[in-house]
Write a protein that holds these residues in place. Structure first.
Motif, mmCIF file in Angstrom:
data_model
loop_
_atom_site.group_PDB
_atom_site.id
_atom_site.type_symbol
_atom_site.label_atom_id
_atom_site.label_comp_id
_atom_site.label_asym_id
_atom_site.label_seq_id
_atom_site.Cartn_x
_atom_site.Cartn_y
_atom_site.Cartn_z
ATOM 1 N N ARG A 280 0.811 -1.210 0.000
ATOM 2 C CA ARG A 280 0.000 0.000 0.000
ATOM 3 C C ARG A 280 0.844 1.258 0.000
ATOM 4 O O ARG A 280 0.350 2.334 -0.291
ATOM 5 N N ALA A 281 2.128 1.156 0.351
ATOM 6 C CA ALA A 281 2.954 2.352 0.464
ATOM 7 C C ALA A 281 3.387 2.906 -0.881
ATOM 8 O O ALA A 281 4.047 3.930 -0.928
ATOM 9 N N ALA A 282 3.062 2.238 -1.981
ATOM 10 C CA ALA A 282 3.409 2.780 -3.294
ATOM 11 C C ALA A 282 2.819 4.164 -3.482
ATOM 12 O O ALA A 282 3.431 5.025 -4.112
ATOM 13 N N ILE A 283 1.634 4.415 -2.932
ATOM 14 C CA ILE A 283 1.010 5.726 -3.099
ATOM 15 C C ILE A 283 1.793 6.784 -2.325
ATOM 16 O O ILE A 283 1.857 7.947 -2.735
ATOM 17 N N LYS B 129 -6.964 6.019 1.482
ATOM 18 C CA LYS B 129 -7.322 4.604 1.358
ATOM 19 C C LYS B 129 -6.106 3.693 1.472
ATOM 20 O O LYS B 129 -6.192 2.607 2.049
ATOM 21 N N HIS B 130 -4.961 4.120 0.936
ATOM 22 C CA HIS B 130 -3.833 3.211 0.787
ATOM 23 C C HIS B 130 -2.538 3.683 1.444
ATOM 24 O O HIS B 130 -1.562 2.934 1.471
ATOM 25 N N GLY B 131 -2.477 4.913 1.919
ATOM 26 C CA GLY B 131 -1.218 5.441 2.434
ATOM 27 C C GLY B 131 -0.816 4.843 3.765
ATOM 28 O O GLY B 131 -1.652 4.354 4.529
ATOM 29 N N ARG B 132 0.473 4.911 4.033
ATOM 30 C CA ARG B 132 1.010 4.449 5.308
ATOM 31 C C ARG B 132 1.639 5.594 6.097
ATOM 32 O O ARG B 132 1.383 5.759 7.276
ATOM 33 N N LEU B 133 2.503 6.354 5.451
ATOM 34 C CA LEU B 133 3.165 7.455 6.139
ATOM 35 C C LEU B 133 2.233 8.652 6.264
ATOM 36 O O LEU B 133 1.312 8.821 5.455
ATOM 37 N N PRO B 134 2.449 9.502 7.253
ATOM 38 C CA PRO B 134 1.634 10.710 7.385
ATOM 39 C C PRO B 134 1.740 11.579 6.135
ATOM 40 O O PRO B 134 2.825 11.713 5.556
#
Length: 222
Positions: A51-54, A141-146
């Protein structure tokens, strides 16, 4: 998704230590990207998840606004196609016409089409930006980092400066319309009107300020 992300990480590992992307994409210990243990809350551990690709896309879009102003930027649009390992999701962030636009927007007084350069250059051809809103929706929807952390590399690069690439130099030299803007003349050209040389460091504190506002206020800052 994991395979694509791993390829991106391998490419990033070949970048010089000064690259501003490395702390976001690889974590704090960039010298040992593949070995040792890392806490799960470090950027590298989060980026390797599909998911972190975004997150990477947002960080890169912000930097491209600075280093590739002729082709990409927060003032434009984008189509996002994201594969999460199970499903394909798309986000339409293409520009939209201003509310006051009509079918006569690019016609001359006599009803004939404007010459291309007349229609292209200036505010007449500017659409309502959509890329940041699309990235925001995808990040929710898909992010991990702030969200705010993803703009740190671009802000740093805008404040500290980046080197003009050979391609950007060629495009500056070939753009005859650039001279219509005093701001662009001051930014891209020397005092004698010649394009600044390849390798010249450009700083853009004004853009850093805009990116900082977007980082803290979201796309509404635009």
């Amino acid at each position: 998704a994991r395979r694509s992300t791993s390829a991106a990480l391998r490419q990033c590992q070949r970048c010089p230590p000064s690259c501003v992307f490395r702390p976001v994409l690889l974590g704090r210990d960039c010298r040992n990207p593949g070995g040792g243990s890392r806490r799960q809350n470090e950027p590298s551990a989060q980026f390797t998840a599909p998911r972190a690709a975004i997150d990477a896309a947002i960080a890169m879009q912000a930097v491209l606004t600075l280093v590739e102003p002729q082709s990409s930027g927060i003032g434009g649009g984008a189509l996002i196609v994201l594969w999460d390992g199970k499903n394909v999701r798309t986000y339409d962030g293409r520009e939209t016409a201003p509310a006051g636009a009509t079918e006569k927007l690019f016609l001359q007084a006599d009803g004939t089409p404007m010459p291309f350069t007349q229609a292209q250059i200036g505010g007449r051809s500017v659409g309502t930006p959509g890329v940041m809103r699309a990235l925001e929706l995808a990040h929710q929807k898909h992010g991990r980092l702030p969200w705010a952390k993803l703009f740190e590399p671009a802000i740093t690069l805008a404040e500290q400066g980046f080197a003009i690439s050979p391609r950007l130099h060629r495009l500056i030299a070939a753009d005859s319309s650039l001279r219509r803007s005093p701001e662009m003349v001051a930014y891209f050209l020397n005092a004698d009107g010649s394009p600044k040389a390849v390798g010249t460091r450009l700083q853009n504190p004004a853009l850093a300020g805009v990116l900082r506002r977007i980082a803290h206020e979201g796309p509404d800052a635009l």
